[in-house]
Design an enzyme around this catalytic site. Structure first.
Site, mmCIF file in Angstrom:
data_model
loop_
_atom_site.group_PDB
_atom_site.id
_atom_site.type_symbol
_atom_site.label_atom_id
_atom_site.label_comp_id
_atom_site.label_asym_id
_atom_site.label_seq_id
_atom_site.Cartn_x
_atom_site.Cartn_y
_atom_site.Cartn_z
ATOM 1 N N ARG A 199 43.990 34.048 29.972
ATOM 2 C CA ARG A 199 43.799 35.218 30.817
ATOM 3 C C ARG A 199 42.340 35.640 30.771
ATOM 4 N NH1 ARG A 199 47.805 34.203 33.013
ATOM 5 N NH2 ARG A 199 49.671 35.463 33.398
ATOM 6 N N GLU A 228 38.826 39.042 37.985
ATOM 7 C CA GLU A 228 39.504 38.223 38.969
ATOM 8 C C GLU A 228 40.251 39.080 39.994
ATOM 9 O OE1 GLU A 228 43.223 35.267 38.368
ATOM 10 O OE2 GLU A 228 41.567 34.937 36.973
ATOM 11 N N HIS A 245 41.883 29.963 38.529
ATOM 12 C CA HIS A 245 43.159 30.323 37.902
ATOM 13 C C HIS A 245 44.288 29.414 38.396
ATOM 14 C CE1 HIS A 245 45.559 33.925 36.080
ATOM 15 N NE2 HIS A 245 46.098 32.752 35.763
#
Length: 361
Positions: A199, A228, A245
């Site tokens: 993450r 993000e 991602h």
């Protein structure tokens, strides 16, 4: 959610929505299914309808959901933890192999520290061990709940030459992970490679870039970003590989995620689960009869470098946030290595391919 129409329990009325347009009207909904792009909290859902009793996210992580808020209102939460473990492990191993071929082809990898040894981290450990790579497993929370697991110390894992992260993003609690890798932990150490496919925010990106420019971190691979989808282009520019991602994105992981959530939905409402109509099929990759090195073969089998190139094309774009999401949502999902078939000549020449799970034909 991939193949949701096929996997939702029979007799469920399914209403689809586009998350970029915001949440749909939930007044008549018994359940809400989302992905990581949808953030659920008191600000985004201030008025919870009485009928809503179940929320499922087709993702391993839940940091996009305010769990306490929804549970305090009697709503059951479900996630697809572990759905993409193999896909993430393949991303990490592919990045490691490409990095080794480019940076130190004649040298061993060195010791790899795996930070977070849940389902994804365990899948990474299995692949590393399959390649005979020494790894150090660090996961104090797991040591507390699993009597069969012993975590390495922080000193042991930070003494590794390579680090790869597989932890949830927690800002509170006994074991917070926000900015786990920071200036303090980077100071006085040298790392060959740091990978974050967990993450954004687990690594302090600015500290990472600072120690990279000073020469204390030789290379890094980032698939996740602190702000993000508004990723830091300066940080991305220095990365050996930078992707939007997608480490856990594969045909198989996406089907796994949807099936897990739909099965949880069926169990909660006491419904019969759907009988899947799809089959896990393999894909044959055609290679021309020309000379290939390992990197070229990997780049044909895994789109990691294609995503990297596409992300770099966004650096100067004012709409990079939208385009970042498009890269995640619009590209076709790759097949995991186990479902790929290539010429036996290549699997014989590059034994790494069989260790990844690629089948010869």
């Amino acid at each position: 959610m991939h193949k949701i129409e096929e996997l939702v329990p029979p007799h469920v009325h399914l209403s689809l929505y586009n998350p970029t347009d915001g949440l749909p009207d939930l007044k008549q909904a018994d359940a809400l299914l989302i992905r990581t792009v949808t953030h659920l909290n008191p600000e985004t859902v201030p008025n919870l309808p009485d009928k809503l009793k179940f929320i499922g996210t087709g993702s391993s992580g839940t940091d996009h959901i305010d769990n306490e808020y929804f549970e305090s209102h009697g709503i059951t939460l479900a996630d697809a933890n572990g759905c993409n473990a193999r896909a993430v492990a393949e991303y990490v191993m592919t990045a490691l192999l490409l990095w080794k071929e480019d940076r130190q082809p004649a040298k061993p990898f060195g010791k790899v520290g795996v930070i977070g040894v849940g389902k994804a981290g365990s899948a990474v450990v299995n692949l590393l061990q399959n390649f005979g790579i020494e790894c150090v497993q660090y996961d104090p929370p797991r040591e507390k709940r699993d009597p069969d697991f012993t975590s390495a110390s922080m000193k042991e894992v930070l003494n590794c030459e390579i680090l790869t992260f597989h932890v949830p993003l927690n800002k509170k609690g006994e074991h917070p992970t926000f900015h786990w890798l920071n200036e303090q932990k980077l100071e006085g150490r040298h790392f060959k490679l740091i990978i974050n496919a967990a993450r954004g925010g687990v690594i302090d990106e600015l500290a990472l870039m600072k120690f990279y420019t000073k020469g204390f971190v030789a290379d890094y691979v980032l698939d996740v970003w602190e702000a993000e989808p508004d990723f830091n282009t300066k940080v991305a520019n220095h990365a050996f590989i930078a992707t939007p991602h997608i480490a856990g994105y594969s045909e198989q992981s996406k089907i796994n995620a949807t099936k897990i959530i739909c099965d949880e939905l069926a169990a909660f409402f006491d419904l019969e689960p759907a009988i899947p109509k799809y089959k896990n099929v393999s894909r044959t990759i055609d290679f021309a009869h020309i000379k290939y090195d390992l990197s070229k073969v990997l780049n044909r089998l895994h789109p990691i470098k294609e995503y990297d190139a596409a992300l770099r094309d966004l650096f100067e774009r004012p709409d990079k946030k939208v385009l970042f999401r498009n890269l995640r949502n619009e590209w076709p999902y790759r097949f995991e290595y186990e479902y790929l078939r290539i010429r036996k000549e290549l699997t014989d020449k590059f034994p790494e391919l069989r260790k990844l799970g690629v089948h010869p034909i």
